[in-house]
Design a protein around this motif. Structure first.
Motif, PDB file in Angstrom:
ATOM      1  N   LYS A  57       0.803  -1.220   0.000  1.00  0.00           N
ATOM      2  CA  LYS A  57       0.000   0.000   0.000  1.00  0.00           C
ATOM      3  C   LYS A  57       0.842   1.279   0.000  1.00  0.00           C
ATOM      4  CE  LYS A  57      -4.158  -0.063   2.322  1.00  0.00           C
ATOM      5  NZ  LYS A  57      -4.949  -0.365   3.515  1.00  0.00           N
ATOM      6  N   GLY A  58       1.881   1.302   0.830  1.00  0.00           N
ATOM      7  CA  GLY A  58       2.717   2.504   0.918  1.00  0.00           C
ATOM      8  C   GLY A  58       3.337   2.831  -0.431  1.00  0.00           C
ATOM      9  N   ARG A  59       3.896   1.810  -1.058  1.00  0.00           N
ATOM     10  CA  ARG A  59       4.559   1.982  -2.341  1.00  0.00           C
ATOM     11  C   ARG A  59       3.542   2.440  -3.406  1.00  0.00           C
ATOM     12  NH1 ARG A  59       7.231  -1.429  -6.069  1.00  0.00           N
ATOM     13  NH2 ARG A  59       5.732  -3.083  -5.689  1.00  0.00           N
ATOM     14  N   ALA A  60       2.368   1.838  -3.357  1.00  0.00           N
ATOM     15  CA  ALA A  60       1.323   2.187  -4.330  1.00  0.00           C
ATOM     16  C   ALA A  60       0.930   3.649  -4.149  1.00  0.00           C
ATOM     17  CB  ALA A  60       0.109   1.285  -4.139  1.00  0.00           C
ATOM     18  N   LEU A  61       0.773   4.053  -2.905  1.00  0.00           N
ATOM     19  CA  LEU A  61       0.386   5.440  -2.641  1.00  0.00           C
ATOM     20  C   LEU A  61       1.415   6.406  -3.226  1.00  0.00           C
ATOM     21  CD1 LEU A  61      -1.480   7.460  -1.112  1.00  0.00           C
ATOM     22  CD2 LEU A  61       0.136   7.291   0.771  1.00  0.00           C
ATOM     23  N   MET A  62       2.695   6.097  -3.008  1.00  0.00           N
ATOM     24  CA  MET A  62       3.741   7.004  -3.504  1.00  0.00           C
ATOM     25  C   MET A  62       3.754   7.022  -5.032  1.00  0.00           C
ATOM     26  SD  MET A  62       6.747   6.569  -0.731  1.00  0.00           S
ATOM     27  CE  MET A  62       6.419   5.133   0.249  1.00  0.00           C
ATOM     28  N   ALA A  63       3.513   5.858  -5.642  1.00  0.00           N
ATOM     29  CA  ALA A  63       3.468   5.811  -7.104  1.00  0.00           C
ATOM     30  C   ALA A  63       2.316   6.678  -7.611  1.00  0.00           C
ATOM     31  CB  ALA A  63       3.297   4.372  -7.580  1.00  0.00           C
ATOM     32  N   LEU A  64       1.185   6.615  -6.931  1.00  0.00           N
ATOM     33  CA  LEU A  64       0.014   7.376  -7.375  1.00  0.00           C
ATOM     34  C   LEU A  64       0.197   8.871  -7.144  1.00  0.00           C
ATOM     35  CD1 LEU A  64      -2.567   4.774  -6.127  1.00  0.00           C
ATOM     36  CD2 LEU A  64      -2.302   5.507  -8.521  1.00  0.00           C
ATOM     37  N   LEU A  65       0.851   9.212  -6.028  1.00  0.00           N
ATOM     38  CA  LEU A  65       1.161  10.624  -5.788  1.00  0.00           C
ATOM     39  C   LEU A  65       2.082  11.140  -6.892  1.00  0.00           C
ATOM     40  CD1 LEU A  65       1.824  10.700  -1.924  1.00  0.00           C
ATOM     41  CD2 LEU A  65       0.151  12.103  -3.122  1.00  0.00           C
ATOM     42  N   SER A  66       3.069  10.329  -7.250  1.00  0.00           N
ATOM     43  CA  SER A  66       4.022  10.753  -8.274  1.00  0.00           C
ATOM     44  C   SER A  66       3.349  10.870  -9.633  1.00  0.00           C
ATOM     45  CB  SER A  66       5.171   9.753  -8.403  1.00  0.00           C
ATOM     46  OG  SER A  66       5.751   9.524  -7.158  1.00  0.00           O
ATOM     47  N   LEU A  67       2.384  10.001  -9.874  1.00  0.00           N
ATOM     48  CA  LEU A  67       1.695  10.023 -11.163  1.00  0.00           C
ATOM     49  C   LEU A  67       0.792  11.248 -11.280  1.00  0.00           C
ATOM     50  CD1 LEU A  67       0.872   8.420 -13.774  1.00  0.00           C
ATOM     51  CD2 LEU A  67      -0.996   7.457 -12.397  1.00  0.00           C
ATOM     52  N   HIS A  68       0.001  11.515 -10.256  1.00  0.00           N
ATOM     53  CA  HIS A  68      -0.991  12.595 -10.360  1.00  0.00           C
ATOM     54  C   HIS A  68      -0.444  13.941  -9.909  1.00  0.00           C
ATOM     55  CE1 HIS A  68      -4.359   9.960 -11.401  1.00  0.00           C
ATOM     56  NE2 HIS A  68      -3.874   9.100 -10.519  1.00  0.00           N
ATOM     57  N   ARG A  69       0.560  13.925  -9.097  1.00  0.00           N
ATOM     58  CA  ARG A  69       1.166  15.153  -8.572  1.00  0.00           C
ATOM     59  C   ARG A  69       0.170  16.207  -8.097  1.00  0.00           C
ATOM     60  NH1 ARG A  69       6.654  16.240 -11.901  1.00  0.00           N
ATOM     61  NH2 ARG A  69       7.429  14.139 -11.664  1.00  0.00           N
ATOM     62  N   PRO A  70      -0.733  15.823  -7.196  1.00  0.00           N
ATOM     63  CA  PRO A  70      -1.691  16.830  -6.720  1.00  0.00           C
ATOM     64  C   PRO A  70      -0.990  17.896  -5.878  1.00  0.00           C
ATOM     65  CG  PRO A  70      -2.064  14.689  -5.657  1.00  0.00           C
ATOM     66  CD  PRO A  70      -0.910  14.512  -6.570  1.00  0.00           C
ATOM     67  N   GLU A  71      -1.446  19.124  -6.044  1.00  0.00           N
ATOM     68  CA  GLU A  71      -0.907  20.246  -5.266  1.00  0.00           C
ATOM     69  C   GLU A  71      -1.033  19.979  -3.765  1.00  0.00           C
ATOM     70  OE1 GLU A  71       0.101  23.677  -5.861  1.00  0.00           O
ATOM     71  OE2 GLU A  71       0.735  22.651  -7.699  1.00  0.00           O
ATOM     72  N   SER A  72      -2.193  19.438  -3.374  1.00  0.00           N
ATOM     73  CA  SER A  72      -2.419  19.177  -1.955  1.00  0.00           C
ATOM     74  C   SER A  72      -3.307  17.950  -1.827  1.00  0.00           C
ATOM     75  CB  SER A  72      -3.112  20.361  -1.305  1.00  0.00           C
ATOM     76  OG  SER A  72      -4.349  20.592  -1.932  1.00  0.00           O
ATOM     77  N   SER A  73      -2.956  17.078  -0.898  1.00  0.00           N
ATOM     78  CA  SER A  73      -3.735  15.850  -0.723  1.00  0.00           C
ATOM     79  C   SER A  73      -4.038  15.588   0.734  1.00  0.00           C
ATOM     80  CB  SER A  73      -2.948  14.621  -1.206  1.00  0.00           C
ATOM     81  OG  SER A  73      -2.497  14.787  -2.513  1.00  0.00           O
ATOM     82  N   LEU A  74      -5.243  15.111   0.968  1.00  0.00           N
ATOM     83  CA  LEU A  74      -5.608  14.612   2.289  1.00  0.00           C
ATOM     84  C   LEU A  74      -5.660  13.098   2.169  1.00  0.00           C
ATOM     85  CD1 LEU A  74      -6.539  15.286   5.150  1.00  0.00           C
ATOM     86  CD2 LEU A  74      -8.837  15.612   4.279  1.00  0.00           C
ATOM     87  N   ILE A  75      -4.909  12.415   3.028  1.00  0.00           N
ATOM     88  CA  ILE A  75      -4.825  10.963   2.945  1.00  0.00           C
ATOM     89  C   ILE A  75      -5.460  10.356   4.186  1.00  0.00           C
ATOM     90  CG2 ILE A  75      -3.237   9.009   2.763  1.00  0.00           C
ATOM     91  CD1 ILE A  75      -1.391  10.777   1.217  1.00  0.00           C
ATOM     92  N   PHE A  76      -6.502   9.557   3.972  1.00  0.00           N
ATOM     93  CA  PHE A  76      -7.221   8.990   5.103  1.00  0.00           C
ATOM     94  C   PHE A  76      -6.723   7.600   5.493  1.00  0.00           C
ATOM     95  CE2 PHE A  76     -10.449  12.077   3.786  1.00  0.00           C
ATOM     96  CZ  PHE A  76     -10.808  12.591   5.024  1.00  0.00           C
ATOM     97  N   CYS A  77      -6.482   7.440   6.786  1.00  0.00           N
ATOM     98  CA  CYS A  77      -6.243   6.115   7.346  1.00  0.00           C
ATOM     99  C   CYS A  77      -7.368   5.862   8.339  1.00  0.00           C
ATOM    100  CB  CYS A  77      -4.926   6.084   8.109  1.00  0.00           C
ATOM    101  SG  CYS A  77      -3.490   6.256   7.052  1.00  0.00           S
ATOM    102  N   ASN A  78      -7.649   4.603   8.609  1.00  0.00           N
ATOM    103  CA  ASN A  78      -8.752   4.311   9.526  1.00  0.00           C
ATOM    104  C   ASN A  78      -8.359   4.387  11.002  1.00  0.00           C
ATOM    105  OD1 ASN A  78     -10.362   4.034   7.339  1.00  0.00           O
ATOM    106  ND2 ASN A  78     -10.518   1.803   7.414  1.00  0.00           N
ATOM    107  N   THR A  79      -7.050   4.311  11.283  1.00  0.00           N
ATOM    108  CA  THR A  79      -6.640   4.365  12.693  1.00  0.00           C
ATOM    109  C   THR A  79      -5.504   5.366  12.896  1.00  0.00           C
ATOM    110  OG1 THR A  79      -4.915   2.679  12.431  1.00  0.00           O
ATOM    111  CG2 THR A  79      -7.131   1.904  13.001  1.00  0.00           C
ATOM    112  N   LYS A  80      -5.365   5.788  14.167  1.00  0.00           N
ATOM    113  CA  LYS A  80      -4.275   6.700  14.534  1.00  0.00           C
ATOM    114  C   LYS A  80      -2.943   6.045  14.256  1.00  0.00           C
ATOM    115  CE  LYS A  80      -6.520   7.262  18.724  1.00  0.00           C
ATOM    116  NZ  LYS A  80      -6.678   7.531  20.120  1.00  0.00           N
ATOM    117  N   GLU A  81      -2.878   4.766  14.647  1.00  0.00           N
ATOM    118  CA  GLU A  81      -1.638   4.023  14.480  1.00  0.00           C
ATOM    119  C   GLU A  81      -1.260   3.984  12.998  1.00  0.00           C
ATOM    120  OE1 GLU A  81       0.181   3.381  16.955  1.00  0.00           O
ATOM    121  OE2 GLU A  81       1.649   2.640  15.490  1.00  0.00           O
ATOM    122  N   GLY A  82      -2.256   3.721  12.158  1.00  0.00           N
ATOM    123  CA  GLY A  82      -2.030   3.689  10.716  1.00  0.00           C
ATOM    124  C   GLY A  82      -1.516   5.024  10.201  1.00  0.00           C
ATOM    125  N   CYS A  83      -2.048   6.118  10.721  1.00  0.00           N
ATOM    126  CA  CYS A  83      -1.608   7.460  10.319  1.00  0.00           C
ATOM    127  C   CYS A  83      -0.128   7.624  10.639  1.00  0.00           C
ATOM    128  CB  CYS A  83      -2.363   8.532  11.091  1.00  0.00           C
ATOM    129  SG  CYS A  83      -4.026   8.801  10.527  1.00  0.00           S
TER     130      CYS A  83
END
Ligand code: ADP
Ligand code: MG
Length: 459
Positions: free
Chosen positions: A227-253
């Motif tokens: 998941k982590g790697r996928a997220l970074m690949a997608l961030l690199s692909l779309h290059r959004p100016e600003s992103s909010l990334i949701f995790c379901n738990t504090k620990e996950g955040c």
């Protein structure tokens, strides 16, 4: 789109709205304001960022009798931060109503100080339930002339266990009053509570489905360990100016934040365990462009007024489809197209059918292309945040800071971003390339004759 001029508001008030660039009512304002101005009780449901504050704010300001120095309106909010946002918006709305007194009552400052300020009574009080009740019990606050009561983010106040203080506060407020109830969701407990405290309310509710059309949505199947790697690949692909990334738990955040930082992606994390001071700092740094990424839980993100999000990522798929719709509704505002990307574990695949049903959509799972993660250079946030240990209470103004930074061939005004003042600290965002210079100017110069300690807020 309906103009504010259809409402019974004074020309001066309408002009101020135009100055604020409130050119048309948002849907929830259009639905609720006529009833509010008529004096009806209202139960309103609309998602975060839909303009609920101005809906009740305009209603309140319309009703205040300025000549009577008594509390006439009480707004209860779940957190200090929201109380601060509401107070700020009310002050903006009341910009040309001189001699109106709006006061914020929240924890975090000494009770005594607030007791003192209350002896010069305010027209409007915005506060959190705990502190308002404490002042009522200390006999330092009189609410016997309140004619309008607003519960903002009622669902969140219940989540936070404020039902008892709220019920008790109600016993200090006249029965004869107008009550407005705002909530992002209407679970049974909220309906139940609203039945107890509203009289013949008008229910208004703004549907969120419409927004989905302006949001580009993608769903990717990803194994948990990727998941982590996928997220970074997608961030690199779309290059959004600003992103909010949701995790379901504090620990996950926390874990995801560390993983991103470890890979050179600047990221901020916000969750319920942070102290108020830390939360404020994180939010300021994210909204002023000092980080492109904010990792959050639903609870921490609820009610935050972060406009202009380019993308929302569901790093963890939410447990409810409704939450999905709610989360992605934070992008694609103000006529812009938004981007919503969800990672789905193989065991979650079937949830896409439910989402499609809910949205009447036809989305399919897409694979992730990992070729995107090349350089993280573009990812460097455009701004960086500095602070000085002086604020509102030290009579420091935004102009003082801007003046200091730009005086005598210092840096350009265009290289200075948002300035956020708190009571005892002021944050200023500057373009990354002028950081050393800005830091030096603030550390060596004087502001209002005083020297301040400067801090750089880096990851
Ligand atoms: P909510 O309380 O529903 O989460 P807010 O009241 O915080 O939403 O409003 C979200 C943002 O929209 C704020 O920045 C506010 O200034 C802005 N806003 C509110 N009403 C209007 C309007 N009619 N036109 C333009 N912007 C508006
Ligand atoms: Mg709000």
């Amino acid at each position: 789109m309906c103009s504010f001029s259809s409402l019974p508001l004074s020309p001066q008030f309408l002009k101020n709205l135009a100055d604020m660039e409130y050119n048309a009512m948002t849907p929830i304002q259009e639905e609720s304001l006529p009833a509010i101005l008529e004096g009806c009780d209202v139960l309103a449901r609309a998602k975060t960022g839909s303009g609920k504050t101005a809906a009740f704010g305009i209603g309140i300001l319309h009703n205040i009798n300025l000549d009577r120095y008594r509390v006439q309106a009480l707004v209860l909010c779940p957190t200090r931060e929201l109380a601060e946002q509401v107070t700020a918006e009310l002050r903006l709305l009341a910009r040309y109503t001189h001699n109106i007194k709006i006061m914020k009552i929240t924890g975090g400052m000494p009770l005594r100080k607030q007791q003192h300020s209350l002896s010069h009574e305010a027209h409007i009080i915005v506060g959190t339930p705990g502190r308002v009740l404490a002042l009522l019990q200390a006999n330092s606050l009189q609410l016997n002339e309140v004619s309008m009561l607003v519960l903002d983010e009622a669902d969140r106040m219940l989540d936070m266990g404020f039902i008892d203080p709220i019920t008790e506060i109600l016993s200090f407020v006249p029965q004869e009053r107008q009550t407005l109830f705002f909530s992002a969701t209407l679970p049974d407990e909220i309906r139940h509570l609203s039945k107890k405290i509203l009289r013949n309310p008008r229910s208004v509710s703004v549907d969120e489905h419409h927004d989905a059309s302006v949001i580009e949505q993608h769903f990717h199947e990803v194994h948990p360990q990727d998941k982590g790697r996928a997220l970074m690949a997608l961030l690199s692909l779309h290059r959004p100016e600003s992103s909010l990334i949701f995790c379901n738990t504090k620990e996950g955040c926390r874990t995801l934040g560390e993983e991103l930082m470890g890979a050179g992606f600047h990221a901020l994390v916000i969750h319920g365990d942070l102290e108020q001071k830390e939360r404020t700092e994180v939010l300021i740094r994210f909204s002023n462009g000092s980080s492109r990424v904010l990792v959050a839980t639903d609870v921490a993100a609820r009610g935050l007024d972060i406009s202009d999000l380019s993308a929302v990522f569901n790093y963890d798929l939410p447990l409810e489809t409704e939450t999905y719709v709610h989360r992605i509704g934070r992008t694609g505002r103000a006529g812009r197209t938004g981007l919503a990307i969800s990672l789905m574990k193989p065991v979650e695949k079937h949830r896409l059918t439910l989402i499609n049903e809910f949205l009447s959509g036809n989305y399919r799972l897409e694979p992730v292309s990992y070729s995107g993660v090349k350089e993280t250079q573009w990812f460097e946030p455009p701004m960086v945040t500095l602070s000085i240990n002086g604020g509102r209470r030290n009579k420091i103004s935004a102009g003082d800071l801007l003046g200091a930074l730009t005086a005598r061939g210092g840096i350009e005004g265009s290289q200075v971003g948002r300035i956020d003042r708190q009571d005892y600290i002021t944050f200023v965002a500057v373009k990354r390339e002028v950081l050393p210079q800005a830091r030096k100017i603030l550390a060596q110069g004087r502001i209002k004759g005083n020297r301040f300690k400067v801090m750089v807020h880096e990851a």
